[in-house]
Design a protein around this motif. Structure first.
Motif, PDB file in Angstrom:
ATOM      1  N   ARG A  52       0.830  -1.190   0.000  1.00 20.35           N
ATOM      2  CA  ARG A  52       0.000   0.000   0.000  1.00 20.35           C
ATOM      3  C   ARG A  52       0.881   1.264   0.000  1.00 20.35           C
ATOM      4  O   ARG A  52       2.024   1.229   0.455  1.00 20.35           O
ATOM      5  CB  ARG A  52      -0.982  -0.015   1.159  1.00 20.35           C
ATOM      6  CG  ARG A  52      -0.372   0.158   2.523  1.00 20.35           C
ATOM      7  CD  ARG A  52      -1.488   0.002   3.564  1.00 20.35           C
ATOM      8  NE  ARG A  52      -0.975   0.227   4.909  1.00 20.35           N
ATOM      9  CZ  ARG A  52      -0.344  -0.695   5.640  1.00 20.35           C
ATOM     10  NH1 ARG A  52      -0.114  -1.906   5.145  1.00 20.35           N
ATOM     11  NH2 ARG A  52       0.065  -0.413   6.849  1.00 20.35           N
ATOM     12  N   ALA A  53       0.319   2.369  -0.529  1.00 17.44           N
ATOM     13  CA  ALA A  53       1.107   3.587  -0.702  1.00 17.44           C
ATOM     14  C   ALA A  53       1.582   4.151   0.634  1.00 17.44           C
ATOM     15  O   ALA A  53       0.821   4.191   1.601  1.00 17.44           O
ATOM     16  CB  ALA A  53       0.266   4.630  -1.437  1.00 17.44           C
ATOM     17  N   VAL A  58       8.393   5.423  -3.636  1.00 14.89           N
ATOM     18  CA  VAL A  58       8.118   5.255  -5.069  1.00 14.89           C
ATOM     19  C   VAL A  58       8.044   3.754  -5.351  1.00 14.89           C
ATOM     20  O   VAL A  58       8.986   3.029  -5.029  1.00 14.89           O
ATOM     21  CB  VAL A  58       9.240   5.902  -5.922  1.00 14.89           C
ATOM     22  CG1 VAL A  58       8.968   5.681  -7.399  1.00 14.89           C
ATOM     23  CG2 VAL A  58       9.339   7.387  -5.599  1.00 14.89           C
ATOM     24  N   PRO A  59       6.914   3.273  -5.895  1.00 13.67           N
ATOM     25  CA  PRO A  59       6.820   1.826  -6.150  1.00 13.67           C
ATOM     26  C   PRO A  59       7.796   1.383  -7.242  1.00 13.67           C
ATOM     27  O   PRO A  59       8.191   2.181  -8.084  1.00 13.67           O
ATOM     28  CB  PRO A  59       5.366   1.647  -6.621  1.00 13.67           C
ATOM     29  CG  PRO A  59       4.891   2.989  -7.001  1.00 13.67           C
ATOM     30  CD  PRO A  59       5.727   4.016  -6.309  1.00 13.67           C
ATOM     31  N   ALA A  60       8.160   0.096  -7.180  1.00 18.18           N
ATOM     32  CA  ALA A  60       9.057  -0.445  -8.197  1.00 18.18           C
ATOM     33  C   ALA A  60       8.390  -0.322  -9.566  1.00 18.18           C
ATOM     34  O   ALA A  60       7.195  -0.606  -9.703  1.00 18.18           O
ATOM     35  CB  ALA A  60       9.348  -1.906  -7.873  1.00 18.18           C
ATOM     36  N   GLN A  61       9.089   0.096 -10.573  1.00 21.25           N
ATOM     37  CA  GLN A  61       8.540   0.255 -11.920  1.00 21.25           C
ATOM     38  C   GLN A  61       8.899  -0.984 -12.734  1.00 21.25           C
ATOM     39  O   GLN A  61      10.010  -1.136 -13.193  1.00 21.25           O
ATOM     40  CB  GLN A  61       9.113   1.531 -12.566  1.00 21.25           C
ATOM     41  CG  GLN A  61       8.901   2.808 -11.753  1.00 21.25           C
ATOM     42  CD  GLN A  61       7.437   3.164 -11.591  1.00 21.25           C
ATOM     43  OE1 GLN A  61       6.709   3.283 -12.575  1.00 21.25           O
ATOM     44  NE2 GLN A  61       6.973   3.314 -10.346  1.00 21.25           N
ATOM     45  N   ILE A  62       7.893  -1.891 -12.897  1.00 22.61           N
ATOM     46  CA  ILE A  62       8.168  -3.170 -13.576  1.00 22.61           C
ATOM     47  C   ILE A  62       7.626  -3.109 -15.005  1.00 22.61           C
ATOM     48  O   ILE A  62       6.484  -2.721 -15.213  1.00 22.61           O
ATOM     49  CB  ILE A  62       7.528  -4.345 -12.797  1.00 22.61           C
ATOM     50  CG1 ILE A  62       8.175  -4.428 -11.405  1.00 22.61           C
ATOM     51  CG2 ILE A  62       7.703  -5.657 -13.549  1.00 22.61           C
ATOM     52  CD1 ILE A  62       7.426  -5.291 -10.430  1.00 22.61           C
TER      53      ILE A  62
END
Ligand code: CU
Length: 277
Positions: A52-53, A58-62
């Motif tokens: 969750r945010a 910064v979330p992983a950019q897949i």
């Protein structure tokens, strides 16, 4: 508890072997779907909490994962293939009627070929079944039983709404309509079959336990559709024979009464002067 909960989600069955096979096929598919549902929803809920945010994160950019994508595509294809194999393995016992059981009524061989729609007429391995002709009409089901060519000259004995059948006997149905499209469906005795004007549709059932099995026209056919119920009453063979004989007696009586009424009408003077009885 589990059994009754499961019964709520699965087809009605228990009246005839084909209905039972359909039910078990449904349950196999349901079990596979349930496992996938739990895995997918579980993964989703886990991801919702775990990733969750958070402030500033910064979330992983897949950008794609070939191995993962190939494996879920292949996995889904394998599940589909497995279900297809199980379905085709069971299809025979759903479509093909078995022989009557010992103690069943003396089976009556059915007559020649007719037009058929989606399903073909299938007979038990020994070729013998009690063939009942089901005619849908606005708004009642009529059933014609074997015995059209008997010396009494009455033609095939018939009944409306309630079909009476002998237990332990393979009953083949020859379904048609005299007006619009109707649908024959007694869930505990197997699948739904349409009654289409000009065509014949075939199915079968074999009831082992005496009892009443309820159904209803399953395709809206006009304003009286809701009243177009169907009941199958299974009784021991001797009782069936007695019922059939009584039915013939009632038909003969009704024919005689109609003849008297017709004679009376014929003797009245002048056209258009016929009064209500
Ligand atoms: Cu209907």
């Amino acid at each position: 508890m589990i059994h009754s909960t499961l019964a709520f989600f699965t087809p009605l069955s228990g009246g005839s072997p084909n209905a039972n096979e359909e039910d078990s096929l449904y349950k196999i598919t349901l079990a596979v779907a349930a496992v996938i549902f739990v895995l997918v929803e579980g993964g989703l809920v886990y991801a919702l909490f775990r990733f969750r945010a958070r402030k500033g994160a910064v979330p992983a950019q897949i950008r794609g994962n070939t191995r993962l994508e190939v494996s879920w595509t292949v996995g889904a294809a394998l599940i589909l293939l497995g279900l297809a194999v199980v379905t085709f393995a069971k299809l025979g016992s759903i479509q093909d009627p078995p022989n009557s059981s010992p103690g069943g009524a003396p089976a009556v061989a059915s007559d020649g070929s007719r037009l058929y729609a989606s399903a073909q007429r299938r007979l038990p391995p020994n070729g013998k079944s009690l063939n009942i002709h089901v005619v849908g009409r606005q708004f009642v089901w009529q059933y014609f039983y074997p015995g059209a060519n008997e010396p009494d000259g009455l033609g095939a004995p018939y009944s409306y709404e309630e079909m009476v059948v002998p237990t332990n006997t393979t009953v083949t149905l020859d379904i048609e309509s005299s007006d619009v499209v109707h649908s024959w469906w007694v869930p505990e005795l197997g699948g739904k079959f349409q009654a289409v004007p000009g065509y014949h549709n075939y199915t079968w059932f074999k009831v082992l336990k005496p009892g009443i099995y309820r159904g209803q026209c399953a395709l809206i056919c006009g304003r009286g559709h809701a009243r177009m119920i169907a009941t199958v009453r299974a009784v021991p063979p001797a009782q069936f024979e007695a019922w059939l004989a009584n039915q013939k007696r009632l038909i003969a009586q009704a024919n005689a009464a109609a003849q008297v009424a017709r004679k009376k009408l014929g003797s009245q003077v002048g056209a258009g002067q016929v009064e209500n009885p």
